[in-house]
Scaffold this active site. Sequence first.
Site, PDB file in Angstrom:
ATOM      1  N   GLN A   1       2.248  -5.989  -3.074  1.00 31.79           N
ATOM      2  CA  GLN A   1       2.553  -6.040  -1.628  1.00 31.79           C
ATOM      3  C   GLN A   1       3.869  -5.278  -1.360  1.00 31.79           C
ATOM      4  OE1 GLN A   1       1.721  -9.429  -3.089  1.00 31.79           O
ATOM      5  NE2 GLN A   1      -0.310  -8.615  -2.847  1.00 31.79           N
TER       6      GLN A   1
ATOM      7  N   LYS B   1       2.159   2.143  -5.141  1.00 33.86           N
ATOM      8  CA  LYS B   1       2.846   1.661  -6.343  1.00 33.86           C
ATOM      9  C   LYS B   1       2.022   1.926  -7.606  1.00 33.86           C
ATOM     10  CE  LYS B   1       3.083  -2.413  -4.397  1.00 33.86           C
ATOM     11  NZ  LYS B   1       2.822  -2.142  -2.979  1.00 33.86           N
TER      12      LYS B   1
ATOM     13  N   GLY C   1      -4.026  -4.402  -4.445  1.00 32.19           N
ATOM     14  CA  GLY C   1      -5.018  -3.386  -4.808  1.00 32.19           C
ATOM     15  C   GLY C   1      -4.266  -2.125  -5.176  1.00 32.19           C
ATOM     16  N   HIS C   2      -4.089  -1.890  -6.464  1.00 34.10           N
ATOM     17  CA  HIS C   2      -3.293  -0.739  -6.898  1.00 34.10           C
ATOM     18  C   HIS C   2      -4.226   0.369  -7.386  1.00 34.10           C
ATOM     19  CE1 HIS C   2       0.308  -3.675  -7.503  1.00 34.10           C
ATOM     20  NE2 HIS C   2       0.042  -3.409  -6.250  1.00 34.10           N
TER      21      HIS C   2
ATOM     22  N   ASP D   1       0.807  -1.216   0.000  1.00 36.66           N
ATOM     23  CA  ASP D   1       0.000   0.000   0.000  1.00 36.66           C
ATOM     24  C   ASP D   1       0.844   1.271   0.000  1.00 36.66           C
ATOM     25  OD1 ASP D   1      -2.248  -1.728   0.260  1.00 36.66           O
ATOM     26  OD2 ASP D   1      -1.875  -1.804   2.416  1.00 36.66           O
TER      27      ASP D   1
END
Length: 407
Positions: free
Chosen positions: A222, A17, A41-42, A14
């Site tokens: 991650q 990225k 989750g980007h 988080d």
Amino acid sequence: MSLNTLVLGLQWGDEGKGKIVDALSEQIHAVCRFQGGHNAGHTIKVNGQQTVLHLCPSGALHPKVQCVIGNGVVLSLEALAKELKGLEDLGVTFENRMHISNACSLILPSHIGIDKARDKKESIGTTGRGIGPAYEDKVARRAVRFGDLGDSKVLKEKVTTLVNYHNKVLENLYNAEPFSIEKILLELDSFKYLYDNYSSDVQDIIYKWSKEGHSILFEGAQGSLLDIDHGTYPYVTSSNTTAGGVSTGIGVGPKFIDKIVGISKAYTTRVGEGPFLTELFDDNAEMLAKRGHEFGATTGRPRRCGWLDLVALKKAIFLNSVTDLCLTKLDVLDSFNSIDACIEYDNSGNPVYKTFPGWMSKTEGINDFNNLPENAKSYISFIEDFIGCSASIISTGPSREQTIYLD
Ligand code: IMP
């Protein structure tokens, strides 16, 4: 001249990225995911519109960028189909620009069943997406792989063996409901079009692009402290999130990468269980969470918040051979009177802090380093000196434009 870049997180994920990969993608031919799955989750914000990508490489929003999902990724076809459909509804198309390795291990519904049942018993706080059980099957050499969709007989045999095994685990160890093999096979059949459209020899394509002089970007998911080998084990994810993961997760040697951009927030967050030495439980934690919108992009869980741990960050810089630091969410610290950063651990393993004066003014949206308040510049400069790596990118907000490029 081609320049191959790796972008990865230096904390517990988080770090932002998605935004950075999206921003760098403008000059890039292809963006590749090499590990993890839809636990990631980007978040990308373009023209006020927010998109969260879980499996598609974050270059996907640039229509000419090639998207690659490498063998190191564990692939949920359901999640991929849903994500592609959502993007197609926004006008993003993937014809001739999505390439998925036949060697990706598939995440089946029964992996998710095991992940959830197990996490109830031995809580790691996983995302419940079946990631750990899918990697277990990969290493145990019983995984069903993306390429198996090309042969219905082989697929049926492999799925039957695997789901029978899963059902034994579910019923005997977790007293949980078994899964129907027929239903899983039907579901896989409904996603066969993904194989027909996107199945690829990823290594060959990368080799070809490289020969043609194209620049390629590798996108980590991650963060380093969640690495299965180097992270805060057992409170980690099940893949190698550090730089070495690119070589195995795509099939390129370490020398293929020219630049390694390591991303860290200007503070720290963590989702799920596990140690977090600089975690805060006071008003500062609340302020970080609120100003930083610290809720998981995949699960919506509130993130734990704390000060920057420079000892851990320095280790992550070495672990990944980081060449360029990218510091994100600097603006979240705008209204703090003072800011702490951990510079060592005492004999009992507790953090020792250095306190910095806050800048108490708005950095949000600043895209020229010279316009940052002096106290913010001093904070950044201390970080750079401590970790021995210069910042090339500083992010001052979620949008593409809210970025300072120093290199
Ligand atoms: P898993 O990857 O779902 O097995 O979860 C293992 C640990 O990694 C849990 O603590 C999760 O919260 C954490 N994790 C997995 N993916 C992410 C991510 O994308 N961001 C932050 N934490 C993650």
